[in-house]
Design an enzyme around this catalytic site. Structure first.
Site, PDB file in Angstrom:
ATOM      1  N   ALA A 144       0.821  -1.207   0.000  1.00  0.00           N
ATOM      2  CA  ALA A 144       0.000   0.000   0.000  1.00  0.00           C
ATOM      3  C   ALA A 144       0.861   1.265   0.000  1.00  0.00           C
ATOM      4  O   ALA A 144       2.087   1.214   0.021  1.00  0.00           O
ATOM      5  CB  ALA A 144      -0.934  -0.024   1.208  1.00  0.00           C
ATOM      6  N   HIS A 145       0.188   2.422  -0.016  1.00  0.00           N
ATOM      7  CA  HIS A 145       0.887   3.703  -0.115  1.00  0.00           C
ATOM      8  C   HIS A 145       1.853   3.921   1.055  1.00  0.00           C
ATOM      9  O   HIS A 145       1.588   3.561   2.189  1.00  0.00           O
ATOM     10  CB  HIS A 145      -0.090   4.878  -0.231  1.00  0.00           C
ATOM     11  CG  HIS A 145      -1.151   4.929   0.819  1.00  0.00           C
ATOM     12  ND1 HIS A 145      -2.389   5.448   0.585  1.00  0.00           N
ATOM     13  CD2 HIS A 145      -1.172   4.511   2.105  1.00  0.00           C
ATOM     14  CE1 HIS A 145      -3.114   5.377   1.677  1.00  0.00           C
ATOM     15  NE2 HIS A 145      -2.396   4.811   2.622  1.00  0.00           N
ATOM     16  N   ASN A 146       3.005   4.494   0.720  1.00  0.00           N
ATOM     17  CA  ASN A 146       4.025   4.895   1.691  1.00  0.00           C
ATOM     18  C   ASN A 146       4.724   3.736   2.399  1.00  0.00           C
ATOM     19  O   ASN A 146       5.408   3.948   3.400  1.00  0.00           O
ATOM     20  CB  ASN A 146       3.440   5.851   2.742  1.00  0.00           C
ATOM     21  CG  ASN A 146       2.956   7.155   2.138  1.00  0.00           C
ATOM     22  OD1 ASN A 146       1.793   7.262   1.758  1.00  0.00           O
ATOM     23  ND2 ASN A 146       3.837   8.131   2.018  1.00  0.00           N
TER      24      ASN A 146
END
Length: 351
Positions: free
Chosen positions: A243-245
Site C-alpha cells: 500500500a501507499h508509503n
C-alpha cells in the site's frame, strides 16, 4: 547458446574431468538430459542417474567419487547446486537480452530518452520525458507513463503498467501484469456515510536488482515529494500488495498473496511467507521472519520469528498449538471430571 565444457568450467571456477572441448547447447535434468546438454548432481539420491545419463557434462562436488564408469565429462566445483544456479542465471540473461530494436506499432512521447540496445515490443507505450537506460527490454503491451525512469539492464515484461513518475533502478525484472504507482487506498469517511477520495500525489521508487512477480501491485505515496520505496535486492512474489508509503529494506523477500497496509516500514533481510497480513503504521525490524498466514498487528524486534494471528513468537505459537489441537480431547475429559465431581456423595458432620 553454444559453449565448450571448459568455458563453462571457467565461468564456474571449476575443474574439468573428461573432454573439455565438447559443446554444450542446453541445460537439463540429470535423468532426462540428452547429448549436448549439461546437468548437475547435488542430492545423493540422484547419484544412480549419473551412471546412465546421456548428458555431455555434469556439474558435481569436488569430493564426488564415482562408483562405476562414467560416460559423461565432469565439472568439479565446491557447490554443484549454487554453480548450476549461476549457469541458469547466465543462460536466462542470454536468451532474455537477445532482443533489441523497435517493433511496430509502438509509441514514444516527446523529450523521452532511450539508451543503446533497447528493445521496445509491439503495442508498447512510452510517455513523455521518460528516461530509459541501456539494454532495457520493454515487452509488448507494456505501459510506461510520463516522467518514468528505468535503469540499465532492466526487463519490463508484457502487460506491465508503470504509472507516471515511477523510478526503477538497474538490473530489475518486473513480471507481467504488475501495476506500479497506482493510487493508494485513500478515502475519507463523510458524515452521511459516504467516502471522499483522497488524491494520491506521490510516486514509487524501486532500487537495483529488484524482482517483482506477476500481478503484484505497489501503490504510490500519498503526498507529492514522498515515495513508496523498495531498496536494493528486494524480491516480491506474485500477487503481493504494497500500500501507499510502504518502505521495504534491502534484500527482503515477500511471498505470494501477502498484503502490507499503508505507511508500514519493513526492514532489511526480512523473510515474509505467503498470505501474511500486516496492518498499517507498524515497523517490521531487520531480519524478522514471519510464517505463512500470520497477522502482524504491532512492531517487531530485530531477528524475531513470528507465526499465527495475531503473530507471536514461533516457539510460543508451537507450544500453544500443541494445546489447541488437543482441546476436543481436553474438553471431553473435563466433562467427565465434572460429572464425577457433581456425583460425589455428600458428607455431613456427625451430630
Amino acid at each position: 547458446m553454444e559453449f565448450t565444457v571448459s568455458q563453462i568450467a571457467e565461468l564456474l571456477g571449476g575443474k574439468v574431468e573428461g573432454n573439455g572441448d565438447d559443446k554444450i547447447k542446453m541445460l537439463g535434468k540429470i535423468q532426462e538430459a540428452k547429448a549436448g546438454e549439461i546437468s548437475f548432481l547435488s542430492n545423493p539420491k540422484y547419484e544412480p542417474h549419473i551412471y546412465d545419463t546421456k548428458a555431455t557434462a555434469v556439474i558435481v562436488s569436488k569430493g564426488f567419487s564415482p562408483k562405476k564408469k562414467l560416460n559423461t565429462s565432469l565439472i568439479l566445483v565446491d557447490d554443484p547446486y549454487s554453480s548450476f544456479t549461476v549457469l541458469l542465471e547466465e543462460y536466462h540473461k542470454f536468451i532474455t537480452f537477445q532482443k533489441s530494436g523497435v517493433e511496430d506499432p509502438s509509441f514514444i512521447g516527446e523529450n523521452s530518452k532511450v539508451g543503446i540496445d533497447v528493445y521496445r515490443g509491439a503495442f508498447s507505450y512510452i510517455g513523455s520525458n521518460v528516461k530509459i537506460g541501456d539494454n532495457v527490454k520493454i515487452y509488448p503491451h507494456a505501459y510506461v507513463g510520463d516522467n518514468v525512469e528505468i535503469g540499465d539492464n532492466t526487463i519490463i515484461n508484457a502487460g506491465v503498467k508503470l504509472y507516471a513518475n515511477t523510478k526503477i533502478g538497474h538490473h530489475c525484472v518486473i513480471h507481467s501484469g504488475c501495476v506500479i504507482g497506482s493510487d493508494g487506498f485513500g478515502f475519507a469517511p463523510q458524515a452521511d456515510g459516504s467516502y471522499k477520495t483522497i488524491p494520491q500525489m506521490g510516486n514509487v521508487v524501486i532500487g537495483n536488482y529488484v524482482d517483482i512477480g506477476s500481478n503484484t501491485v505497489i501503490d504510490c505515496a500519498t503526498f507529492h515529494g514522498d515515495s513508496t520505496k523498495l531498496e536494493d535486492g528486494v524480491k516480491l512474489d506474485n500477487l503481493v500488495q504494497l500500500a501507499h508509503n510502504v518502505k521495504v529494506g534491502k534484500h527482503t523477500v515477500i511471498a505470494a498473496q501477502t498484503g502490507v497496509s499503508g505507511s508500514t516500514t519493513i526492514g532489511k533481510y526480512c523473510v515474509i511467507a505467503g498470505q501474511v497480513g500486516i496492518i498499517g503504521h507498524v515497523n517490521i525490524a531487520d531480519k524478522t521472519s514471519i510464517g505463512a498466514q500470520a497477522g502482524v498487528s504491532k512492531d517487531t524486534a530485530s531477528g524475531s520469528k513470528l507465526w499465527g494471528t495475531p503473530a507471536i513468537d514461533v516457539m510460543k505459537y508451537q507450544r500453544s498449538y500443541a494445546v489447541y489441537k488437543n482441546l476436543p480431547d481436553l474438553n471431553f475429559r473435563l466433562k467427565q471430571l465434572e460429572e464425577k465431581v457433581l456425583n460425589l456423595p455428600t458428607f455431613r458432620e456427625s451430630e
